[in-house]
Design a protein around this motif. Structure first.
Motif, short mmCIF file in Angstrom:
data_model
loop_
_atom_site.label_atom_id
_atom_site.label_comp_id
_atom_site.label_asym_id
_atom_site.label_seq_id
_atom_site.Cartn_x
_atom_site.Cartn_y
_atom_site.Cartn_z
N GLY A 64 -6.19 5.90 -5.37
CA GLY A 64 -7.06 5.86 -4.21
C GLY A 64 -8.75 5.81 -4.69
N LYS A 65 -9.59 5.50 -3.86
CA LYS A 65 -10.89 5.16 -4.08
C LYS A 65 -11.58 6.50 -4.34
CE LYS A 65 -12.04 3.71 0.44
NZ LYS A 65 -12.79 3.01 1.27
N ALA A 94 -2.10 -3.66 -1.46
CA ALA A 94 -3.00 -2.93 -2.41
C ALA A 94 -3.06 -3.84 -3.59
CB ALA A 94 -2.25 -1.38 -2.76
N HIS A 96 -7.78 1.03 -11.29
CA HIS A 96 -8.59 1.29 -10.17
C HIS A 96 -8.26 0.51 -8.98
CE1 HIS A 96 -11.32 4.21 -12.21
NE2 HIS A 96 -11.45 3.40 -13.32
N ASP A 97 -8.13 1.29 -8.04
CA ASP A 97 -7.97 0.45 -6.79
C ASP A 97 -9.13 -0.52 -6.41
OD1 ASP A 97 -6.50 0.17 -4.33
OD2 ASP A 97 -7.86 1.47 -3.16
N LYS A 152 -10.81 -8.70 -3.92
CA LYS A 152 -9.27 -8.65 -3.58
C LYS A 152 -8.66 -10.03 -3.48
CE LYS A 152 -6.43 -5.48 -0.67
NZ LYS A 152 -6.45 -4.60 0.54
N THR A 160 -11.43 -2.20 -4.08
CA THR A 160 -11.85 -1.99 -2.56
C THR A 160 -12.68 -3.32 -1.82
OG1 THR A 160 -13.61 -0.71 -3.02
CG2 THR A 160 -11.53 0.39 -2.62
N ASP A 161 -13.30 -4.04 -2.73
CA ASP A 161 -14.11 -4.79 -2.28
C ASP A 161 -13.17 -6.32 -2.01
OD1 ASP A 161 -16.74 -6.50 -2.44
OD2 ASP A 161 -15.62 -7.86 -3.69
N PRO A 162 -13.66 -6.82 -0.58
CA PRO A 162 -12.70 -7.96 -0.04
C PRO A 162 -12.72 -8.93 -0.73
CG PRO A 162 -13.96 -6.57 1.72
CD PRO A 162 -14.49 -6.30 0.36
N THR A 182 0.88 -1.30 -0.01
CA THR A 182 -0.04 -0.04 -0.13
C THR A 182 0.89 1.12 0.01
OG1 THR A 182 -0.18 -0.23 2.19
CG2 THR A 182 -1.87 -1.16 1.12
#
Lengths: 229, 229
Positions: free
Chosen positions: B85-86, B165, B126-127, B134, B129-131, B76
């Motif tokens: 970042g989101k 990340a 894009h980052d 990921k 973020t959804d676990p 990260t």
């Protein structure tokens, strides 16, 4: 190296800059000049990055090194080479060379890694207009791939030279990065029943494939046979 | 591929754009979806380009493919991953994968070349973020290097997931480029006494190096042995 104008003594290391100091894994970074040269000299394909209309472009291409200069060539019609005319101030580029040496398998997914050596060069690429420098650079490009090959091939003629653009990038803002060794798992994972270690990549060449139109009596030369160690 | 949400039928080719139509050697370009997937699936290291303070940066990194998405991971704290970042609109990137297949030696220096297959992807990273996405992406990254490995290692825990990340890049603006075959010398050069042909690169792995701290009784698994063909 012959034909270069390197100063008699150079600092043993490149000077780190904001761009060449990594934000992470700083222990893997090096600015050692000999190490940088050795990594560059073991390869011949780089990934050349430049900015076009505000967006990044990354293209694989051949390179050659002469002393503290890297050369990249291409058709005079190709995009990065059209963007470095002698009238303009040069093209900001990032030239990266990477050797993958092995796959690092850890007991934890998180600690899987790769053994590698890479060099990242930041700078401004300039068009090479001097005919002598251009010829020397083209020889270096051929010899980077196969040492000694430029002496065993027909040199570029005037038409070919005119159709070839060469750009130069000085080794100034440079860093190397490398990882070696086995997997670094957390102590609590060492007893897990997963194999851990390194799968080293095989290097070298397979059996040569002669051109179908090769002239009779042309032997496979010793310097090519020697490339397979 | 399991776990993906690919539409049942997709166009057989990506749509060319201004950025993916080469200015030179257009005959070497392809937009064929299956070819692009095959080139991507044979590799695991890409060169990721992005723009920082107006200058290009090119870094080698691992990637994984799930359907029409590529994933790249890192700490990260690493630069490209901090830039997606989101809250922000994503990071324009160019992701390039290159396989060198052979050295092409011609009778003329000018026609020396390289057999290769490459894929260039342009887009906005894009980052993730959804676990769940990921976790799936991290499995794909491990399995890209060693198929099946994610099932034979300890999955990332909460702390490791938080420290990692992952960025996503859709396969949308994509092209492949490849060169195959022998040297293409000019007719007037065919009788020259220089060897011409291809030196194919050897692929595969050398003998594995087990970690010194490997738990007793852990065997070298069959799926790793199978990687050496």
């Amino acid at each position: 190296m012959q034909g270069t104008r390197e100063p008699q003594s150079q600092p043993a290391a490149y000077t780190p800059t904001d761009r060449t100091v990594p934000t992470r894994s700083a222990d893997r970074a090096s600015y050692d000049r000999e190490l940088v040269h050795a990594i560059l000299d073991e390869g011949y394909v780089c990934h050349l990055g430049f900015v076009r209309d505000g967006s990044p472009v990354v293209l694989p291409t051949l390179y050659g090194r002469i002393g503290e200069r890297l050369y990249v060539h291409g058709s005079t019609g190709s995009r990065p080479l059209r963007m470095t005319g002698k009238a303009d101030p040069g093209l900001p580029v990032c030239l990266t060379v990477t050797h993958v040496d092995g796959l690092v398998l850890a007991r934890s997914a998180f600690h899987h890694s790769m053994n590698y050596r890479s060099v990242v060069v930041h700078g401004i690429a300039h068009d090479v207009t001097d005919p002598d420098e251009k010829r020397t650079a083209l020889d270096a490009l051929v010899d980077q791939v196969v040492p000694g090959r430029s002496r065993d091939s027909r040199p570029a003629d005037r038409r070919e030279l005119a159709a070839t653009a060469v750009i130069r990038l000085d080794l100034d803002e440079v860093s190397a990065k490398l990882r070696t060794g086995g997997a670094n798992d957390d102590p609590g994972d060492l007893a897990l029943p997963h194999w851990a270690g390194v799968l080293p990549l095989r290097k070298g060449y397979a059996a040569p494939v002669p051109n179908a139109d090769l002239a009779p009596g042309v032997d496979f030369p010793d310097y090519l046979a020697a490339m397979n160690r």
